[in-house]
Structures are given as C-alpha cells and as structure tokens.
Design a protein around this motif. Structure first.
Motif, PDB file in Angstrom:
ATOM      1  N   VAL B 313      -4.375  89.910  21.559  1.00  0.00           N
ATOM      2  CA  VAL B 313      -4.470  91.252  22.157  1.00  0.00           C
ATOM      3  C   VAL B 313      -4.412  92.294  21.040  1.00  0.00           C
ATOM      4  N   PRO B 314      -4.897  93.498  21.310  1.00  0.00           N
ATOM      5  CA  PRO B 314      -4.833  94.541  20.283  1.00  0.00           C
ATOM      6  C   PRO B 314      -3.379  94.865  19.959  1.00  0.00           C
ATOM      7  N   PRO B 315      -3.144  95.381  18.766  1.00  0.00           N
ATOM      8  CA  PRO B 315      -1.761  95.595  18.309  1.00  0.00           C
ATOM      9  C   PRO B 315      -0.971  96.526  19.217  1.00  0.00           C
ATOM     10  N   TYR B 316      -1.650  97.390  19.931  1.00  0.00           N
ATOM     11  CA  TYR B 316      -0.901  98.346  20.761  1.00  0.00           C
ATOM     12  C   TYR B 316      -0.483  97.750  22.116  1.00  0.00           C
ATOM     13  N   ILE B 317      -0.806  96.495  22.321  1.00  0.00           N
ATOM     14  CA  ILE B 317      -0.416  95.832  23.579  1.00  0.00           C
ATOM     15  C   ILE B 317       0.543  94.679  23.274  1.00  0.00           C
ATOM     16  N   ASP B 318       1.555  94.540  24.136  1.00  0.00           N
ATOM     17  CA  ASP B 318       2.484  93.417  24.025  1.00  0.00           C
ATOM     18  C   ASP B 318       1.992  92.325  24.980  1.00  0.00           C
ATOM     19  N   SER B 319       1.587  91.218  24.425  1.00  0.00           N
ATOM     20  CA  SER B 319       0.970  90.184  25.272  1.00  0.00           C
ATOM     21  C   SER B 319       1.935  89.660  26.341  1.00  0.00           C
ATOM     22  N   SER B 320       3.224  89.779  26.107  1.00  0.00           N
ATOM     23  CA  SER B 320       4.147  89.268  27.128  1.00  0.00           C
ATOM     24  C   SER B 320       4.121  90.159  28.378  1.00  0.00           C
ATOM     25  N   GLU B 321       3.703  91.407  28.208  1.00  0.00           N
ATOM     26  CA  GLU B 321       3.515  92.278  29.370  1.00  0.00           C
ATOM     27  C   GLU B 321       2.387  91.767  30.264  1.00  0.00           C
ATOM     28  N   ILE B 322       1.385  91.216  29.627  1.00  0.00           N
ATOM     29  CA  ILE B 322       0.248  90.655  30.379  1.00  0.00           C
ATOM     30  C   ILE B 322       0.722  89.484  31.226  1.00  0.00           C
ATOM     31  N   VAL B 323       1.530  88.630  30.610  1.00  0.00           N
ATOM     32  CA  VAL B 323       2.016  87.451  31.329  1.00  0.00           C
ATOM     33  C   VAL B 323       2.921  87.862  32.491  1.00  0.00           C
ATOM     34  N   LYS B 324       3.794  88.825  32.243  1.00  0.00           N
ATOM     35  CA  LYS B 324       4.685  89.308  33.301  1.00  0.00           C
ATOM     36  C   LYS B 324       3.907  89.903  34.462  1.00  0.00           C
ATOM     37  N   ARG B 325       2.960  90.758  34.096  1.00  0.00           N
ATOM     38  CA  ARG B 325       2.160  91.446  35.112  1.00  0.00           C
ATOM     39  C   ARG B 325       1.337  90.451  35.939  1.00  0.00           C
ATOM     40  N   ALA B 326       0.807  89.442  35.244  1.00  0.00           N
ATOM     41  CA  ALA B 326       0.021  88.411  35.941  1.00  0.00           C
ATOM     42  C   ALA B 326       0.853  87.789  37.059  1.00  0.00           C
ATOM     43  N   TRP B 327       2.092  87.561  36.733  1.00  0.00           N
ATOM     44  CA  TRP B 327       2.959  86.866  37.689  1.00  0.00           C
ATOM     45  C   TRP B 327       3.457  87.807  38.776  1.00  0.00           C
ATOM     46  N   LYS B 328       3.751  89.010  38.379  1.00  0.00           N
ATOM     47  CA  LYS B 328       4.351  89.957  39.318  1.00  0.00           C
ATOM     48  C   LYS B 328       3.353  90.571  40.291  1.00  0.00           C
ATOM     49  N   ARG B 329       2.123  90.679  39.855  1.00  0.00           N
ATOM     50  CA  ARG B 329       1.166  91.384  40.692  1.00  0.00           C
ATOM     51  C   ARG B 329       0.069  90.481  41.242  1.00  0.00           C
ATOM     52  N   TYR B 330      -0.306  89.453  40.469  1.00  0.00           N
ATOM     53  CA  TYR B 330      -1.504  88.685  40.854  1.00  0.00           C
ATOM     54  C   TYR B 330      -1.206  87.229  41.196  1.00  0.00           C
ATOM     55  N   ASN B 331       0.058  86.858  41.198  1.00  0.00           N
ATOM     56  CA  ASN B 331       0.423  85.452  41.454  1.00  0.00           C
ATOM     57  C   ASN B 331      -0.321  84.520  40.504  1.00  0.00           C
ATOM     58  N   LEU B 332      -0.458  84.970  39.279  1.00  0.00           N
ATOM     59  CA  LEU B 332      -1.180  84.232  38.236  1.00  0.00           C
ATOM     60  C   LEU B 332      -0.191  83.872  37.134  1.00  0.00           C
ATOM     61  N   SER B 333      -0.171  82.598  36.764  1.00  0.00           N
ATOM     62  CA  SER B 333       0.723  82.140  35.706  1.00  0.00           C
ATOM     63  C   SER B 333      -0.070  81.893  34.431  1.00  0.00           C
ATOM     64  N   LEU B 334       0.182  82.712  33.421  1.00  0.00           N
ATOM     65  CA  LEU B 334      -0.456  82.553  32.114  1.00  0.00           C
ATOM     66  C   LEU B 334       0.606  82.096  31.115  1.00  0.00           C
ATOM     67  N   GLY B 335       0.135  81.609  29.957  1.00  0.00           N
ATOM     68  CA  GLY B 335       1.073  81.163  28.931  1.00  0.00           C
ATOM     69  C   GLY B 335       1.424  82.291  27.973  1.00  0.00           C
ATOM     70  N   LEU B 336       2.685  82.338  27.607  1.00  0.00           N
ATOM     71  CA  LEU B 336       3.154  83.321  26.632  1.00  0.00           C
ATOM     72  C   LEU B 336       2.689  82.959  25.224  1.00  0.00           C
ATOM     73  N   GLY B 337       2.671  83.952  24.341  1.00  0.00           N
ATOM     74  CA  GLY B 337       2.581  83.673  22.914  1.00  0.00           C
ATOM     75  C   GLY B 337       3.950  83.203  22.433  1.00  0.00           C
ATOM     76  N   LEU B 338       3.954  82.201  21.567  1.00  0.00           N
ATOM     77  CA  LEU B 338       5.225  81.599  21.167  1.00  0.00           C
ATOM     78  C   LEU B 338       5.473  81.827  19.685  1.00  0.00           C
ATOM     79  N   ASN B 339       6.738  82.115  19.388  1.00  0.00           N
ATOM     80  CA  ASN B 339       7.178  82.178  17.990  1.00  0.00           C
ATOM     81  C   ASN B 339       6.337  83.171  17.167  1.00  0.00           C
ATOM     82  N   LYS B 340       5.610  82.717  16.175  1.00  0.00           N
ATOM     83  CA  LYS B 340       4.870  83.610  15.271  1.00  0.00           C
ATOM     84  C   LYS B 340       3.854  84.478  15.994  1.00  0.00           C
TER      85      LYS B 340
END
Lengths: 401, 401, 401, 401
Positions: B313-340
């Motif tokens: 994702v672009p630097p101005y976006i936190d990818s974990s927000e995408i994962v949270k939103r997917a689950w909270k709004r769309y009943n979609l489970s995506l994988g988080l970015g891990l570690n590095k």
C-alpha cells in the motif's frame, strides 16, 4: 466413505475416543475462520478461563495444544525438566509404561517404581525414596491418575501428603488423560504442578487438543528447564497470551468451538454431577462383572476406576476374541487387553458423554458375547445387578423436573 | 456460540486456514470411533497411499501427524538431523524466519541466507556455499517452497540442479505448507528429502494434520539422527505401519475421514487442474493489483505466488486498517502484513477450495476498502482486469459438460 | 453422492431456495426427537410467538405447516373461502399465474386482472371492480406481494387504501413468498387477512415449512368456509394449540430448530436492517443492469423488487443459454425466464442470507457470461456501478464495531 | 437452543420419528441448491427408480411429496376417489381412526369396520361386505398395514385373496406408514393400488416426505376421480416427470440427498435383512414383555407387530407416568397410549435405524421404570429373555466378517 457399515448405532465403549454429544458435533460443523480476527482471541480468552475449572484450579495456567495425549506428556516434561533430571515414575500398566518410555527417550534419569498390573502406584516405595532423598535429587514425580489399561485409579491426595510429609520440592506431574472431567481431580488442593488430558477422553471431543495446565511452580521451573522444545514450548504460548492474540500457530477453529460446547454441557450438568454420573457408571459395571462371576483386573477397591473397567476372562478364553466378536456381531466397540494383559482382559470404557441405559445396552451385549465364546454366564445377571443399583441411584434430570 | 455475527457468508481470503468444502464438512460430521477396529487401519492404508500423490512421489513415506505446520517442521528436522549439524536456510519472510528460529532453538548450526522480503531465496549464495563446501559440512538445505508472508515462490527445480551440479549430498527439506496441492510440487523429480504441509492450507481441511513425506534418503538419515524426539519420531509410526495398525497414538477420526474426502475432491478435479486453477486465481489477482496501480510485494515475476498475493500500500496508508475494515464492514478476511512488512502490505490468500467468482467478490471488496481508506482507486478496475483474463481462461466444469 | 461437482462454492442466485446460514445448518444437524415430549411444545410456543414478528403482526395467528409455498397457498384459500366464491386475482407473472390456476382448480370464481409481465397489479381495475361491487360479491383479493418471475413488487398499502375507500369487506390474501423477511411487509398495518411464505425463501432455511399467518377476520371466515380441507385445515392446528401440544401431525424436528436459529439471526441483525440490506442488494443489482446497458423486466421504478431482478436480454440472445453457461462454467446458479418471458429474461435472486461481496461476485460472473454469449458488455462496468453505490451505503457490522 | 438437556444420548423409542443414521445426517448437512439445475433431476430419477424397491413394486409410480403421512393419506384418497364414493375402512386404533376421520371429512361414504383395539381388521366382515356388493358400490378398501397405536399388523395377503375371491374391483389403499422398510410389504404381489409411508418412520429420515406409490389401476382411477386437489394432485407430478424436471414445486434438497443415503443404507444391508432385523427386534421385545408378566395389547400372535409393541400395564398404574418417568429420569422416549388405550398402554417403537443392543438398553430402562412406578418386575428378567433369543439369532455383520 463409511467402512464396514453395521445397522444401528455403534456402541462405543473403548476408554477413548468416546461418544461426542450432538451439541458438540453441531458446534464443530463449520467452515474455517481467520484465527487472527478479533473473534477467535475473544473466544479463546473464555476457553482458557473456563478450562481451568475442569482442573479445579484458579491459579494454574492452561495450554490448549494441537496435539494428542502423547504430545501433552512431552509438553509437561520438556517444559519443566532438564536432561539427566531424576524422575520417580510409576509403572502400573501400558499407558504409564509408554509415558516412562517417553521419559527415558527424552533423556531423563527415570527411577521406575513398578507394580503388578492391576495394582496402583506403590506409594510406600515413593515414601522411602523421598525419605532417602534429602539432597532433593528427585526433580519430579510422574504418575497417571487413572491407568487406562488396567482400570486403576491412583490416590493423588496421598501422593501430595507424602510429598508434604517430607517437604520434598519435587514437581508433581499428573497424566489425567482418562480422569479429568470424569474423576474427582483437584489441581489446586493437591498442588499438582502439571496436569494434562486429551480432548477425546472425558471431554467427549474429537482427538486433537492436548490440554495441559501448569502451576506457578511449574511455570517457574520452565524458565530454567533445559530440555529442547519448540512446538511444545510454553513460552511461545505465554508470549502470545500477553499479546492477546493467544496462538503461536494455527489452532483448529472447529475444536475451539467444540471445546466451548463441551465445557458448556459439563457446566450445565455440573462438574460434580458429571463425576457422580461416572461413579454410577463405574459402580454399575463392577456389579455386573461380579454378577457374571468374573474378576476385575483392579485388585483392590481403593483403586477401582470409574472411567474404565478391565475384566479378567478365564484362562480358557482369549479376551481379544470377545473384542472381535463384539465388533463383528453386535456393533459394540470394547477395549483390548494390552501388553502384559493382552488376551487376558477386555476393557469396558464408561467415560464421557454416556448415560446409564447406554451402559446397560453394552452390558447386555457383553453377556451375549461371553456366552458366544463359551463362558457360562447367566444372561441378564449383570444387567440385573447393575439395574438394581442404578434404579436406586439415578437422579432425575434437573432440566426436566 | 457465534461470535461477532455478520450477515451473509464470511469471505475467507487469509492464506490459511482456508474454506472447507461442504463435502469435507459432511465427511467430518461424525461420532468418534475405535481407532483400533479393523475399519480405521483399512482407511488409513488408502490415505497413506493416496496422500503420496499430492507430493508427486511414489517412493516417499508419508506421516499424518496430529499437529500443525510448526510441528511438521519439527518432525522434518529432528528426524533427519543431529544437534550441531550445519543447515543452510533461507530467510525471505516471516514464515521462513519462524522456521529458522525453530532450527536455531533445536540447536542446529544455521547458516542463514537472507533476502530482502519480497525476493526469493538467493540461490547464487547457495551455489557459492555448496561450491566451497567440499567437506560436505552442510547437512541440509531448508527452504520454503512458498513464503506465505510475502507471496514468493522459490524455484525448487533450480535448487535441485545446483545441488546436483556440486554433487552435494545435503538433504533437501522443503516447507510446502502454502504450496502443496496448489502449486506444482514434484517430490520425486526434484528429489526432495522431506516435504511437508498442513491440513488447513490447500487441502482445505481444518487445522490438525501435519502431513510429512520422507524420501528413502531421509528415512536412512533418521536412523542416525541424534535430535531428541518422541512425539514426532517417525520410528514410532514405522513400527505401527509394520504392524498394520498404523497409529502410535490416537488420530482424529474426523480428520481421517475429512482427508479422505479432501483427496477424493482433488483427484476428481485432477491435481494438475487444481494447480491450473490456482494459477488462474493468482494471475487474476495480480492483474487486479496492477489495475489498481499498486505494487506486488513480490519483486519479480519468477517468484510470483499463485496461492497468496501481498499487496503493497502507499506509505500514507496503514495496511492493517485495510484488514480491519474488511472484517468490520465487508465480512471479508484478509491477511495482515507481518513483521518487516507490517502496515505496509495486506495479503489476499487465494488457495484451496475457491473459485473465480469468489475471488472476484473479494477483489470488488478490496476496491471499496481501498477507497474507504483514501486510496484513489477506480472502482471496478481490478475486477475488470481480472475478468478480462478469466473470461478467456476458465474451463467448463468437466462434470457438467 | 454429490452430483456434478465443481470446485469452490456454488454461487446460489436463484430467487429460492437460497443460501442457508451455517448457524442454521448447525441447528438442523441433529437426530429426531419425540415431538410429544415437553421439549418440542415448549420450543414451538416460542416459535409461534416469534414468527409473528416477521409478519409484523401482534394479532395474527401463525401456522407452521409441513408443506411448500404451493401448499401454503392452498391453506390460505381453502380455510377462508367456499367453492364458487368470487375472487379478484392479479396475473402479473408465472407465480401469480400458478396461484390463479390453483384458485380455479379449487372451484373459486376467479376474476383475473391481468397485467403485462413486468408491470404490477392493475389497481385501477381493482378500484373499478370494488366500486361496482356494492353487493360485496367479491369475497377475497388475492395478490402476490412480489412476483418472483418478473421481479415486480406490488404496493399493498395502496391495495388496503382502495379496499378501505370502498369500505369493502373482501379478505386480503397475500402471497409473501419472495417478500416476507426481505421486503417491508406489515400485516397489521395493512390489515392483511392471510399472509404466507415458504421456509426456503428469505428465511434461508431448507424447503419444508409453509408459514401462514391469519388475521382474526380470516379465522372467523374459516368457521364458515366450505372448501374441503383436512391436511391444510387450520382447525386441527387450533385444536392442538389449545391442548398445548401444538401439532396435529408430525413436524420436522430439524426444521423447528432451524427456524429457531433463522429467527434468532434475523432478530440479531434486526428485521428492519435485514430489509435495508435487501434494498442495498436490489439497488446495486439494478445499477449493474443499467451499466450493462440492459433493461430491467420491471417496467417502472415503483415496482422494483429488492429480492429478485429479471434482466431482459437482447433479442439475439437466448437467456436460457446464460443460465446454462453460468452453471457449466462459473458454478453460478441463476434463475431462468419462465413461460411468457422464457428465453427473454434471466433472473438474479438477491434474497436471504447474502451479503454485498457475494452479490458482486455474482455480478462479475454475469458480466463474463454476457460476454461469453456475445453481448458487448464492458467487463467491470456493472461491478463498478454497484460498488460505487455500495461503498457509500454499507454499514459497519454492529457486532464488530 | 437445546431444550431440557440430559447427559448421554437420548434413547428414542417412540414409533416415529426414529433415529437417523449418521450417514443420513451427513448427507443432509448441506446448503440449498437450484432444483432446476441438471443435477437435481438426475438424482430424482434415481430416487424414483430406487424408491419403488422398498414397496416391492416394478410397475408402480412413486411420488415424493413434501408433506407428512397425513398428507400422503390425503393424496392417496383424493387422487383416486370422488366425493360420495363408498369406502370400506377398518378402525382398529388411533391412526386408522384419524384416517377414517379424514375420509369422512373428504366426503366419502365410509363404511367403518371396527375391531376392538388390539385386534386386527375384521376380514370376515370385509368378506361379507364384498360378497353382498355385487353392484360394486365399494370403490376402495382402506387399511393400515400396521396400526401404530396398538402394535397390530394386518394381513394384506389375505385382504387381496378375499378381493380376488369375489373378483371385486375395489381399489386397495394401504397405509404403510409404520410398516414399509420394516415389515414384509409386497405391493405388486398383493396388488396394492396405493401404498404410502412417511420419511420419519422406517426410512429413518426427518419428517417431510410423504412417499406414495400408485399402481397403474390407481393412476387410471385418478383420471376420473373428482375429489378436489391441487397440492396433492398426481397429475402435476406426472406432467413434470414427462418434462424430465420432475418437480411441480420446490422439493427439499436436503431430504432428497437424505433419501438417497437412506436407500443406499437399506440396500447395503439388504431390504430382506432389514425386515429380518425388525423381526428380531419385535420378537425380543415381546419376549421381554412376557418375562415381565405383562400383556401385549395385541391380542393374537398373527397380528404381532415387528415395529411397535404396545404394552398393557396393570390397572393400578397409569401408563403415562411410565412415559413421563422414562423421559425425566432415563433420557428414554417411549410412546404414550392414545385415545381408548390412554393410560392403559405404553408403546415401545422398535423400527428404523436400530440394533439389538440399543433395544436391550431400552428394555433395561423399562424394567427400572416399571419398578419405579410400583410394578413388581424382576430386574433383568426381560433383558434375559430377549438376550436368550437374540444371542441365538443375531447374524454377523456381513461387512465385518
């Protein structure tokens, strides 16, 4: 996809895996889920809190490990001990034997205290060993609460008393595989340091969870224990407990929901009432065995097991024929005699999600099988003896009064 | 008992655990059974024979271990190696990192070859290490076929070629957790010595089976490997294989029937067609990512993974927000970015029991989420790009022609 | 036992039977029970109370009949009317046609008011008929709330207004098969006399329950209605309601538990939120159809249906080819055009347990199929139009905030 | 969602609904499907072919109607008869009474032949009625094969013989609800014109399918039968059979797959062996009743039923107390005495998916309950009598030899 179909329901009377309640099957009938979503940690938290109740502990730390009882053993040992550590371990049947084998292969210095199969752990020898161990070279006592192969229940309260009498600091590691959720087990009261069970036993789930509970002392020991471990390392769990995500690696979503349902059923019935029910089932079985004129493999009443009864057959009968015949003709699954008692005993498991009429059906079946194989049993005698007791002791079902 | 209910079906696009086919859920919806009856060994025999096919081996020996991928790793290492043994191991993402951590804790001498996350294993370094290792101090090469954290597939054929070029006898141990049954994996052709996967990945079962396959050379190595092991010891399995009872300890009856059903489905579709389907899903996902104007974490086409795509994702976006939103709004489970790559990538798992329209629903969801979090995506663009490719490439369903 | 297996999940977009939630499948996964035990009446009582909520009635009397929608129709008619009774009935599509056919075969005097397929009930004609019926020869108005064949929703509030304007005592009988639990339906407010639905529609259960709700006026009518009926006779139910045993004949235990679970899910989401979700799904589908440059079979916005959309294809395309192709290539189940609109429309059902990403997967599939059959659709166009709307309108999932 | 939970498995011994095999539960554990896809008609075709075997007919035409036994009755009557038609109908218990009530309400001219409850149909009276009916005013003979309320099996072969002796053309309509798949039933040999059963009886499915089979003569009669019918009209089915789509309205997908599984199990065991198993279960139950010193409600051996036994209790005992106590204390479901025999008998259903040890568990339970309520039974006596017979008669399970 169903092998060797027989009409009607299979009568499952091996001492594990045991019958799964429909409620648990339902709870497990589900798709996978992302175990990193907020839902699974939330549920896990309740499970870890509630699972302590089946150990009767408020201070222990539980681990739900995706493994079997054998793995749970390994977890108990490697997290608390270092290679070369001296262990006192009681050999009283096939499962204690297997645990001792594991202890030896994990390079502990195992001080084996053997009893005749059918007898409980020899606590006099324990006492003498502790008495002479003023240097505290004994690092742990390993004992099965209930030996599944012979139907022998050891007296853990006495073990604790002996340890206390000598103020011995050895860890007390207990295999509760065929006891916890069925026999009276008191982790805190008896100051057990590690207790463990498997999901397919009295919890009445499928195989797949090794449930281990560690005392504060055991956790402390784990900080210095040098046994090599990774998969079974409690530290990985503890790290994730702190993070609130709980799982160092992927759990079985289905078993978590199944465990939730299993615990709910146990708490609905009441753990102490579950234990009383097992006492009724065990007593009824023993009365039947007596009525048949057969011997219980368990040599004394103090060791009688309420989860499994090993029945000794006359020398002219091969007990494995009884097990075969049960399966081939009556759709009844009984337990074989193992190792030293192979051919000499067959086992009736009476643990988990089971009620009295199920047991009586099994006992009626055993009577017919005994006759099949040439033992002069009086048909109905065991059922009559068991019924006479049960009819006076079965309580009303609370939810139906 | 259902936590955080959302309407409609959960869209499960983490790279494991994955969607379970209804056929498998049905097969597993059953009571426990006596695993010592003749039925379970008979079924086990077919499973052991058939599971070899998913490794593309005829000469390997499979083990169905009641554990997770982490346990399967430990099984592969401890059965073939001795403490202190030198291992060359490739660090290219979170899962190879975890395996390396395990290797180190198991006291091997791990020669870590690190790549930037998003790149494959550095095989030039492997080559130079092998070239200089004329004394054959390297006992094993450990490599993940597919790094689940970054969506990088390593070229195992090349690894084999390099080993052969130097006639190096090192064992080749492969983590196939997110590859086997989804990517082209050829145990015999590439002379892999130990390959392993977990049931909850492309096999589309619940978690609970670590499936390990050992070459003859690996079995030979196990005879002298000095790593301490009991639960994971292949010898215990081999002993029971010979007896024809197959199980050193209690298996999950449900997972055995589930595995039977899962294999049957894979064979009905055809393993090579399953792999082609994964290639379609992977290609379609990558086309969508490109259409969105986003970068694939995988830096070169040669490493593209057909089972998981990590999207930068672009630097101005936190990818974990995408994962949270997917689950909270769309009943979609995506994988988080891990570690590095935490916060920098999110992951779309596209493996297992999954078809193209399911993926397009996910991609449509990701587009909306990207817009939700402020990325100026053109809605429909990714779906359009993926569809344009898929519409030309999806075959008719053979059973329906 | 699985016919014509395709990989991945079947995308079920026929307007019934619809997707069953896992929670409902779980609830139904059970053995039979004695329906004369105290447990089943206790549960039935809660079901009868709660099922009234989906009709938005507090005064109606519900019947859970082991039958289909066709049987529910028959129950509504035969319990309230006598042979020869004059009925005004609206023919606007295949399902209203079938109901009219039933009405005629049951020997009522059916005054059919036909509309072009794609239009709603002609309420002007109703008005003129009522105006001229000062003798009150019209005994009932029969109307489908939602015509499943054409995706047309009739305005029941207006029907009630017209009846009231003429103070006409005719019974108002409503087929709510593809509306109740999905569209705004208000039995008490609109003074509907009999409303009915089938379990396999928006309730998202298997087929097998015809759910009928009768007003006090309908129950009164049943006392004098001379139509012959036994299986469908409300009196038999009412007799057992009074006895507190509830069932004149054996109900499906599984469907009762399933209904309990289905109602619980609807109430958890909130019936009005369920209706809003259907409005989102309907709106999104219509926007996609428009973006594809295709016509909605429904001729005016006032009749748009939020549970099913019938899409008109260009004359050079046979819509049944679209349905076939969906199934054969994309594992997508769409609805055929029926009778007058056979070959001319295909139908997208968007009712029941369904969320937005599932719908977008379907729409993406329809786009590819349209291209397959030679319609020059711009891939992604429908999904883009639907997403643009949905991205602004999907609420957060309350349980996950 | 589980009402009135009791530990262990419910012992279901009402004469329907009966225990569902796990194989059938598994087959039904599935999402809905489009019943207009090619898959469902393909399966339906095999079902219609195979379901004929349970009627032992090759020439009959079966109908799988989404209804209960009551609906199946109505289907049998309304499709073959006209209002006012004279029927000879035998009243021998509650279920024949209910059928007669239906016949009367459907406006047939019912010539009721009553027997004392506990006796079979009075075939002498049938003979005399036929003898005097030279004008053939009798259009149909209605008879239950097995009266579920009293445990009485009528001799259908004799009925056929009598009809033949008088060359009487009356249709022979048979309620086989508690007989088909359990008792010896021969549609073709006995020239039964309509036979019917319900899915929840010996087929061991959930309630929901009325299974009706019509002879060619019955189909011919349906062409002129003037009874009003729509939902139950065979013609609608026959029309769709010709089209090859099979269903005039929506079937339960789950019950179709369940029926497939149920038939497969019956054919695997062998229908004749299923019937023999029921004979063993019936015989064993009767031997137990005798050993208890109690009377069978069935007055003569020729009428003994192998699917249900109604046990007469002494006058000082209320049989409904036995049923209540069974449920409240032993998790055992027994059948109540109905109507004329209310309070006087309790019923043990022994049909469907059931084996001998299950029955013995039930019999052991009944013994304890009898003691609970003050009947001086010798505990074990019934089980002993049943076991003595069973031990000599249970065959080996063929798949396990």
């Amino acid at each position: 996809m169903d092998y060797v179909y027989g009409p009607g329901r299979n009568h499952l009377f091996v001492p594990g895996p045991v019958n799964i309640p429909e409620q648990v099957l339902r709870a497990m009938n589900r798709n996978n889920e992302d175990y990193r979503s907020p839902a699974i940690p939330a549920m896990t938290k309740t499970l870890l809190e509630d699972v302590k109740k089946i150990f009767k502990t408020t201070t222990g730390t539980p681990f739900l490990i995706p493994t079997t009882g054998t793995g749970a053993w390994e977890s108990a040992l490697t997290n608390t001990l270092s290679p070369g550590d001296r262990i006192v371990s009681f050999l009283i049947g096939q499962f204690s034997l297997l645990w001792i084998d594991q202890q030896q292969r994990l390079n502990f210095n195992v001080d084996v205290v053997e009893s005749e199969w059918g007898r409980g752990a020899d606590l006099d020898i324990l006492e003498s060993k502790l008495a002479s161990d003023t240097a505290h070279t004994i690092k742990a006592i390993c004992i099965v609460h209930n030996e599944t192969a012979t139907g022998v229940t050891n007296n853990l309260a006495t073990v604790r008393k002996i340890l206390d009498a000598y103020q011995h600091p050895a860890l007390l590691l207990v295999d509760g595989v065929s006891s916890i959720c069925a026999l009276d087990f008191r982790m805190d009261e008896w100051r057990v340091d590690v207790a463990l069970t498997g999901s397919q036993k009295a919890l009445s789930l499928p195989t797949g969870l090794g449930i281990v509970c560690a005392s504060a002392k055991a956790l402390e020991a784990s900080k210095t224990a040098k046994s090599v471990r990774v998969f079974f390392d409690w530290n990985d769990y503890l790290k994730f407990y702190k993070l609130g995500t709980y799982w160092p690696y992927t759990p079985s979503i289905q078993l978590l929901y199944g465990l939730r349902a299993a615990l709910d059923l146990i708490f609905e019935e009441g753990l102490d009432d579950v234990i009383l029910r097992h006492n009724r089932l065990g007593t009824a079985t023993r009365l039947a065995v007596k009525a048949w004129g057969l011997k219980n493999c368990t040599q004394k009443e103090e060791w009688y097991s309420d989860t499994v009864t090993a029945v000794v057959v006359p020398p002219y009968i091969d007990s494995s024929e009884i097990v075969k015949r049960a399966w081939k003709r009556y759709n009844l699954s009984l337990g074989l005699g193992l190792n030293k008692v192979a051919g000499k005993v067959f086992r009736i498991g009476h643990l988990g999600h089971l009620n009295e009429l199920q047991l009586l059906g099994c006992l009626a079946g055993v009577e017919m099988i005994l006759k099949d194989v040439g033992y002069p049993v009086k048909l109905g005698s065991g059922v009559a003896a068991a019924s006479a007791y049960l009819q006076n002791n079965i309580p009303l079902i609370p939810s139906r009064i």
